[in-house]
Write an enzyme that holds these catalytic residues in place. Structure first.
Site, PDB file in Angstrom:
ATOM      1  N   ARG A 123       0.809  -1.220   0.000  1.00  0.00           N
ATOM      2  CA  ARG A 123       0.000   0.000   0.000  1.00  0.00           C
ATOM      3  C   ARG A 123       0.843   1.272   0.000  1.00  0.00           C
ATOM      4  NH1 ARG A 123      -2.951  -3.398   3.540  1.00  0.00           N
ATOM      5  NH2 ARG A 123      -4.914  -4.079   2.609  1.00  0.00           N
ATOM      6  N   LYS A 145       2.519  11.059 -11.177  1.00  0.00           N
ATOM      7  CA  LYS A 145       1.628  10.216 -11.985  1.00  0.00           C
ATOM      8  C   LYS A 145       2.390   8.956 -12.386  1.00  0.00           C
ATOM      9  CE  LYS A 145      -0.901  12.165 -15.201  1.00  0.00           C
ATOM     10  NZ  LYS A 145      -1.336  13.079 -16.295  1.00  0.00           N
ATOM     11  N   GLU A 187       8.369  17.479 -25.253  1.00  0.00           N
ATOM     12  CA  GLU A 187       7.757  17.825 -23.972  1.00  0.00           C
ATOM     13  C   GLU A 187       8.252  19.180 -23.477  1.00  0.00           C
ATOM     14  OE1 GLU A 187       5.360  16.448 -22.374  1.00  0.00           O
ATOM     15  OE2 GLU A 187       5.204  14.387 -23.090  1.00  0.00           O
ATOM     16  N   LYS A 229       6.093  22.723 -14.470  1.00  0.00           N
ATOM     17  CA  LYS A 229       5.314  21.573 -14.029  1.00  0.00           C
ATOM     18  C   LYS A 229       5.074  21.628 -12.523  1.00  0.00           C
ATOM     19  CE  LYS A 229       4.396  16.748 -14.579  1.00  0.00           C
ATOM     20  NZ  LYS A 229       4.665  15.504 -15.309  1.00  0.00           N
ATOM     21  N   GLU A 239      -4.867  16.266 -10.911  1.00  0.00           N
ATOM     22  CA  GLU A 239      -5.392  16.465 -12.261  1.00  0.00           C
ATOM     23  C   GLU A 239      -6.901  16.686 -12.270  1.00  0.00           C
ATOM     24  OE1 GLU A 239      -3.812  14.832 -16.507  1.00  0.00           O
ATOM     25  OE2 GLU A 239      -4.603  13.315 -15.143  1.00  0.00           O
ATOM     26  N   ARG A 243      -3.995  21.026 -14.030  1.00  0.00           N
ATOM     27  CA  ARG A 243      -2.975  20.061 -14.437  1.00  0.00           C
ATOM     28  C   ARG A 243      -3.306  19.402 -15.773  1.00  0.00           C
ATOM     29  NH1 ARG A 243       0.167  15.632 -10.607  1.00  0.00           N
ATOM     30  NH2 ARG A 243       1.460  14.780 -12.266  1.00  0.00           N
ATOM     31  N   ASN A 247      -1.531  17.996 -20.646  1.00  0.00           N
ATOM     32  CA  ASN A 247      -1.848  16.978 -21.649  1.00  0.00           C
ATOM     33  C   ASN A 247      -2.014  17.567 -23.048  1.00  0.00           C
ATOM     34  OD1 ASN A 247      -1.992  14.486 -20.057  1.00  0.00           O
ATOM     35  ND2 ASN A 247      -3.683  15.506 -19.015  1.00  0.00           N
ATOM     36  N   HIS A 250      -1.773  15.281 -26.049  1.00  0.00           N
ATOM     37  CA  HIS A 250      -1.763  13.894 -25.591  1.00  0.00           C
ATOM     38  C   HIS A 250      -2.998  13.104 -25.998  1.00  0.00           C
ATOM     39  CE1 HIS A 250       1.721  15.262 -23.416  1.00  0.00           C
ATOM     40  NE2 HIS A 250       1.893  14.093 -22.848  1.00  0.00           N
ATOM     41  N   HIS A 254      -1.843  10.008 -27.795  1.00  0.00           N
ATOM     42  CA  HIS A 254      -2.066   8.689 -27.190  1.00  0.00           C
ATOM     43  C   HIS A 254      -2.869   7.787 -28.115  1.00  0.00           C
ATOM     44  CE1 HIS A 254      -1.356   9.941 -22.698  1.00  0.00           C
ATOM     45  NE2 HIS A 254      -0.252   9.866 -23.409  1.00  0.00           N
ATOM     46  N   HIS A 268       6.828   8.068 -27.599  1.00  0.00           N
ATOM     47  CA  HIS A 268       5.861   8.944 -26.947  1.00  0.00           C
ATOM     48  C   HIS A 268       6.061  10.406 -27.336  1.00  0.00           C
ATOM     49  CE1 HIS A 268       3.124  10.559 -24.002  1.00  0.00           C
ATOM     50  NE2 HIS A 268       4.090  11.246 -23.434  1.00  0.00           N
TER      51      HIS A 268
END
Length: 379
Positions: A123, A145, A187, A229, A239, A243, A247, A250, A254, A268
């Site tokens: 956990r 993330k 990026e 960032k 997010e 935030r 993206n 993206h 993606h 990517h």
């Protein structure tokens, strides 16, 4: 010179991102304050291990820190259920507990996979990011993330789990192939495009220096990207709002990655580059963004040697696109930003002015993809 950038926010312990040279040579000194017991477990990949693992372990041993390691296969395909099982099995075999700390030594795949494994193992156990690619230093190593991919979409299975420290050693970037540096640059320029026009202007004038890893150029590019960032994460750690601007490119990108199968065919950063160009073209087509800004943004991405259109992407047998708009829309429907079956995109009002657009008309995206693919195949 070392630049120290704090990352603070609600719901997690503050930490620092260190940007500078020779950080890996003194990693033991930076890591030691976080150790509850004098041992670490290192996760790295088959590309990074021959370059950096032995020197890191030797240094840790000299400092009285026991180091064990796991070397995973390099590549996006490792961010999978099987990859997660491999890492967590290694944690169990090593007898790790909540007093241990894990080092993620590698690019975005290693960082995402290791971070997610640390999030779910017992956990939650601590980890430190040591990103070895430009892309990982400016993006995936910061902000917590963590995820693995699903065949239907990228990063669909994951958790927010912040690192305790991030060491961005600029020296390790010199071992990267030019293609990986360009992917990281995608990026970097994203930050200028989404929220800092002055930074975009600087990148336009200095892209060659950044891509050549000239010391002052790459230091400024990485540090400014991380600062931006960190500021956004401080506002929105999970997010839920601002935030999402990170993206930019993206949702389009993606979908392209999912369609080609998450491999070396389309990395990517390359997918994000195409996606950002598409976001600017779509924004211009709908009247949200001036055509001049869209053309300038796309030209800057292309000038860095990055793809800007679907026709720039080739299949393994040498064919280039077309991509099927319907299939791309299916992938977009699995995007994490999608809500209630509707599409969400990060679009732009201009360079440095991104915004989140919810409930974007599906047919308008379909028609845009048809036009976008046809136009650039003919060009």
């Amino acid at each position: 010179m070392i630049t120290r950038i704090p990352v603070e926010g609600v719901g997690f312990k503050a930490y620092e991102v260190l940007v500078g040279k020779d950080l890996l040579k003194d990693a033991a000194g930076y890591i030691s304050p976080f150790l509850k017991i004098r041992r670490v477990f290192i996760v790295t990949d088959a590309n990074v291990a021959p370059l950096h693992l032995a020197p890191l372990e030797a240094q840790l041993t000299a400092a009285g820190i026991t180091a064990q390691h796991l070397i995973v296969e390099a590549g996006e395909q490792t961010k999978s259920w099987e990859g997660l099982k491999t890492v967590t099995d290694a944690f169990v075999s090593a007898g790790l507990d909540r007093k241990d700390i894990v080092l993620a030594l590698g690019g975005g795949v290693v960082g995402d996979l290791t971070g997610f494994a640390c999030a779910v193992y017992m956990r939650g156990i601590d980890f430190i990011q040591i990103p070895t690619t430009v892309l990982a230093q400016v993006d995936s190593s910061v902000g917590g993330k963590t995820a693995i991919d699903h065949p239907q979409g990228k990063n669909l299975i994951g958790a927010f789990h912040q690192p305790r420290l991030v060491l961005c050693d600029l020296d390790v970037l010199t071992t990267l192939p030019a293609r990986e540096v360009r992917c990281g640059y995608a990026e970097i320029i994203k930050y200028g495009l989404l929220g800092d026009r002055d930074f975009f202007d600087w990148l336009e004038a200095n892209d060659a220096g950044v891509l050549a890893l000239e010391p002052e150029a790459i230091r400024h590019a990485v540090a400014r990207s991380v600062e931006m960032k960190a500021q956004i994460v401080a506002q929105d750690a999970r997010e839920g709002g601002a935030r999402a601007l990170l993206n930019l490119g993206h949702t389009f990108g993606h979908a392209l990655e999912a369609e080609v199968g998450f491999g070396d065919l389309l990395l990517h950063g390359e997918a994000v580059a195409v996606g950002m160009a598409q976001a600017f073209r779509y924004s211009a087509a709908t009247g949200a963004c001036a055509a001049g800004d869209a053309n300038r943004a796309i030209a800057a991405i292309r000038h860095a040697g990055l793809p800007t259109a679907m026709s720039d992407i080739y299949w393994k047998d040498g064919r280039n696109s077309p991509f099927d708009p319907e299939r791309l829309l299916v992938h977009m429907g699995h995007d994490k930003k999608a809500e209630g079956g509707t599409l969400t995109f990060v679009l732009v009002e201009g360079i440095g002015k991104a915004f989140v657009a919810k409930k974007v008309n599906r047919q308008s995206i379909h028609d845009f993809l048809v036009r976008d693919g046809a136009h650039f195949q003919e060009a």
